[in-house]
Enzyme design. Structure first.
Site, PDB file in Angstrom:
ATOM      1  CG  ASN A   1      -1.749   1.213   1.404  1.00 33.92           C
ATOM      2  OD1 ASN A   1      -1.806   2.053   0.501  1.00 33.92           O
ATOM      3  ND2 ASN A   1      -2.404   1.336   2.550  1.00 33.92           N
TER       4      ASN A   1
ATOM      5  CE  LYS B   1      -0.172   3.173   4.842  1.00 34.13           C
ATOM      6  NZ  LYS B   1      -0.053   3.251   6.282  1.00 34.13           N
TER       7      LYS B   1
ATOM      8  CG  HIS C   1      -5.853   1.621   5.355  1.00 35.06           C
ATOM      9  ND1 HIS C   1      -5.417   2.589   6.218  1.00 35.06           N
ATOM     10  CD2 HIS C   1      -4.813   0.768   5.183  1.00 35.06           C
ATOM     11  CE1 HIS C   1      -4.160   2.332   6.551  1.00 35.06           C
ATOM     12  NE2 HIS C   1      -3.767   1.238   5.945  1.00 35.06           N
TER      13      HIS C   1
ATOM     14  CD  GLU D   1      -2.864   5.337   6.933  1.00 32.82           C
ATOM     15  OE1 GLU D   1      -2.814   5.467   5.696  1.00 32.82           O
ATOM     16  OE2 GLU D   1      -1.960   4.810   7.611  1.00 32.82           O
TER      17      GLU D   1
ATOM     18  CD  GLU E   1      -3.143  -2.454   7.549  1.00 34.50           C
ATOM     19  OE1 GLU E   1      -2.069  -2.662   6.978  1.00 34.50           O
ATOM     20  OE2 GLU E   1      -3.766  -1.386   7.434  1.00 34.50           O
TER      21      GLU E   1
ATOM     22  N   GLY F   1       2.782   2.445  10.855  1.00 36.05           N
ATOM     23  CA  GLY F   1       3.699   3.583  10.689  1.00 36.05           C
ATOM     24  C   GLY F   1       4.410   3.989  11.969  1.00 36.05           C
TER      25      GLY F   1
ATOM     26  CB  SER G   1       5.726  -1.435  11.965  1.00 40.76           C
ATOM     27  OG  SER G   1       5.253  -0.118  12.213  1.00 40.76           O
TER      28      SER G   1
END
Ligand code: 13P
Length: 260
Positions: free
Chosen positions: A9, A11, A95, A97, A174, A180, A219
């Site tokens: 991904n 992003k 996701h 985010e 996730e 991150g 990560s």
């Protein structure tokens, strides 16, 4: 045996020049992970570039989001039919985010879950494989709510789509606290959650649960992928930062290849 899948991904990163370097770097080493599935999720504007570069390889592509509508006056949205037009095989759905950073935060949780279920339905209708992302927040993690949160997401998905639809999907665990942050979940922790997810699906359909691929994301790097992927219920990874570096991403793909 479930075929491992490694998904990158990107992003909102890259340019056409950096994407070219990345794609060339991955392609040059694609023979070192011949028996796994690999999918790239660039920003949508780079989709034709990825398609062009990867069309003769075993690497596939998709987008980071899809509209819950067919077509019409939905400025800024991209439909599942359009993704099909670019030969996408996969799409990311839900996701964290998107769940957290966009209007989706202001929505009532039930409305959000319904929208995610609608996107899932759109993807399946167009023959795309949805990769549905699920994970607990740092706050939920701190108070031991992981299984409650994950279980609720799965129940809603199954309630909206029926368990049979999961035979066309991939799940990704996730944990938001691992995304991150460099704070990867331990292989044992991730395995426990993945096994919980599989058991939850198995209550509805044990055969689908056994064949369902569940990815871990948060990560994952070249140096921690192997112990994660060696867990019995971890079928690959959904990779953010490390998917922007060809050598790092290839190392992760090779770790998945070693599982076979
Ligand atoms: P990182 O690998 O950068 O933690 O991101 C994970 C992720 O969000 C993939 O979708």
């Amino acid at each position: 045996m479930r075929k491992p899948l490694v998904a990158g991904n990107w992003k909102m990163n890259g340019s056409s020049a950096s994407s070219k370097l990345l794609l060339d770097g991955i392609l040059a080493q694609a023979k070192t992970f011949p028996s796994i599935d690999v999918a790239l999720f660039p920003p949508a504007v780079y989709l034709p570039q990825v398609q062009q570069a990867m069309q003769h390889s075993h690497i596939r592509w998709g987008t980071q989001n899809v509209s819950s509508y067919h077509k019409g006056a939905y400025t800024g949205e991209i439909s599942a039919t359009m993704l099909h037009d670019f030969n996408c095989n996969y799409v990311l759905i839900g996701h964290s985010e998107r769940r957290c950073l966009y209007a989706e935060l202001d929505l009532d949780q039930l409305v959000l879950d319904r929208i995610i279920a609608e996107k899932y339905h759109m993807a399946i209708t167009e023959g795309l494989t949805p990769i549905v992302c699920i994970g607990e927040s740092p706050e939920e993690h701190a108070v031991g709510k992981t299984e409650d949160v994950i279980g609720r997401h799965l129940d809603i998905l199954i309630e909206h789509q029926g368990v049979k639809a999961l035979s066309q999907a991939v799940l990704a665990y996730e944990p938001v606290w691992a995304i991150g942050t460099g704070r990867t979940a331990s292989p044992e922790w991730a395995q426990e959650v993945h096994s919980f997810m599989r058991e939850r699906v198995a209550k509805h359909d044990p055969v689908i649960a056994q064949s369902l691929r569940i990815l871990y994301g948060g990560s994952v790097k070249g140096n921690n992928a192997a112990p994660l992927f060696s867990q019995p219920d971890i079928d690959g990874g959904l990779i953010g930062g490390a998917s922007l570096d060809a050598d790092e991403f290839v190392k992760i793909c090779q770790a998945a290849q070693a599982k076979i």
